[in-house]
Design a protein around this motif. Structure first.
Motif, PDB file in Angstrom:
ATOM      1  N   TRP A 197     -97.040  74.167  42.896  1.00 20.80           N
ATOM      2  CA  TRP A 197     -96.228  75.347  43.209  1.00 20.80           C
ATOM      3  C   TRP A 197     -97.006  76.635  42.929  1.00 20.80           C
ATOM      4  O   TRP A 197     -96.902  77.610  43.677  1.00 20.80           O
ATOM      5  CB  TRP A 197     -94.948  75.345  42.368  1.00 20.80           C
ATOM      6  N   ARG A 230     -92.123  70.369  49.193  1.00 17.92           N
ATOM      7  CA  ARG A 230     -93.510  70.614  49.610  1.00 17.92           C
ATOM      8  C   ARG A 230     -94.484  69.755  48.798  1.00 17.92           C
ATOM      9  O   ARG A 230     -95.491  69.273  49.325  1.00 17.92           O
ATOM     10  CB  ARG A 230     -93.839  72.106  49.464  1.00 17.92           C
ATOM     11  N   ALA A 257     -89.724  73.770  46.685  1.00 21.88           N
ATOM     12  CA  ALA A 257     -91.050  73.548  46.097  1.00 21.88           C
ATOM     13  C   ALA A 257     -91.300  72.059  45.875  1.00 21.88           C
ATOM     14  O   ALA A 257     -92.418  71.566  46.086  1.00 21.88           O
ATOM     15  CB  ALA A 257     -91.163  74.304  44.776  1.00 21.88           C
ATOM     16  N   LEU A 264     -90.487  73.917  36.645  1.00 21.10           N
ATOM     17  CA  LEU A 264     -90.637  75.054  37.560  1.00 21.10           C
ATOM     18  C   LEU A 264     -89.795  76.227  37.071  1.00 21.10           C
ATOM     19  O   LEU A 264     -88.773  76.036  36.395  1.00 21.10           O
ATOM     20  CB  LEU A 264     -90.212  74.649  38.984  1.00 21.10           C
ATOM     21  N   SER A 312     -98.891  78.246  45.723  1.00 21.34           N
ATOM     22  CA  SER A 312     -98.163  78.555  46.959  1.00 21.34           C
ATOM     23  C   SER A 312     -98.054  80.067  47.155  1.00 21.34           C
ATOM     24  O   SER A 312     -98.130  80.851  46.199  1.00 21.34           O
ATOM     25  CB  SER A 312     -96.762  77.939  46.899  1.00 21.34           C
ATOM     26  N   GLU A 366     -95.385  81.643  47.707  1.00 25.74           N
ATOM     27  CA  GLU A 366     -94.195  82.073  46.972  1.00 25.74           C
ATOM     28  C   GLU A 366     -94.536  82.391  45.513  1.00 25.74           C
ATOM     29  O   GLU A 366     -94.004  83.362  44.936  1.00 25.74           O
ATOM     30  CB  GLU A 366     -93.117  80.988  47.037  1.00 25.74           C
TER      31      GLU A 366
END
Length: 227
Positions: A176, A82, A79, A67, A179, A181
């Protein structure tokens, strides 16, 4: 002895009725098996309970490798949380939502999580053999070398959908990337797709991103247990 021009013998009435009864029963049996609409068979056995969760220490170590570092420790942790919640809540082979024009019933893929758990274990084994250190205690450079080795054969111009990702590293990154974000980070503004906004804000330009409050990701990941 009958003469040659005599008519064929007529069966006795009792024998005729017996033969006709047998034929009638046979005809009814054949008609029942060929034409009756049967209810689908039901399965009484309940499927085995689905195992959920990951070795969280290994998953956190992988997350800090794949990430974006700009997320900081808190962002990477959020993250990963989730991703775990999404994977734990997945319902394998569930009936899909019926799309427009669908003429048949479609089902979701099988559970990808067991393979992802095994890949996490494989990452640790490979790190121990190639880097002489557990994956959770490896440096960022060592972890990157391990991840690059296992993803060397993966090809493609874009990330796959998380559900069909062939490796847990890709699944984590792909999850991720979808998302709000990730969209905000890519566009440099608080666009936040797939979230609710007030109607009066519909025509307003997105606000800029808030200053990053997260701390940089460190090389060491604290050990943890399986969730």
């Amino acid at each position: 002895m009958q003469p040659d021009d005599a008519p064929p013998p007529v069966p006795a009435r009792r024998q005729f009725l017996k033969t006709a009864g047998v034929l009638a029963v046979g005809t009814a049996a054949v008609g029942s098996s060929a034409c009756d609409v049967k209810e689908p068979a039901t399965v009484d056995e309940q499927p085995a309970a689905r195992r959920v969760g990951f070795d969280r220490a290994l998953l956190d170590a992988l997350a800090s490798t794949v990430l974006p570092a700009v997320l900081g420790e808190a962002g990477v942790r959020a993250a990963t949380d989730r991703f775990v919640a999404w994977a734990d809540g997945y319902d394998p082979v569930a009936e899909e939502m019926h799309g427009y024009g669908y003429a048949d019933v479609r089902y979701l893929p099988a559970d990808p999580v067991p393979a992802w758990r095994a890949q996490l274990d494989a990452l640790d084994m490979l790190s121990r053999k190639s880097q002489r250190v557990p994956f959770t205690r490896a440096t960022p450079a060592q972890r990157t070398a391990v991840v690059e080795a296992v993803l060397r054969t993966e090809v493609g111009e874009r990330l796959p959908a998380p559900l069909v990702a062939r490796h847990v590293a890709l699944a984590l990154l792909a999850h991720w990337s979808t998302s709000p974000e990730a969209w905000n980070l890519a566009l440099g503004a608080q666009v936040s797709p797939l979230t609710c906004r007030k109607l009066e804000d519909a025509m307003r330009a997105p606000l800029p991103l808030a200053p990053a409050a997260a701390t940089p990701v460190t090389s060491a990941t604290p050990a943890g247990g399986t969730t």
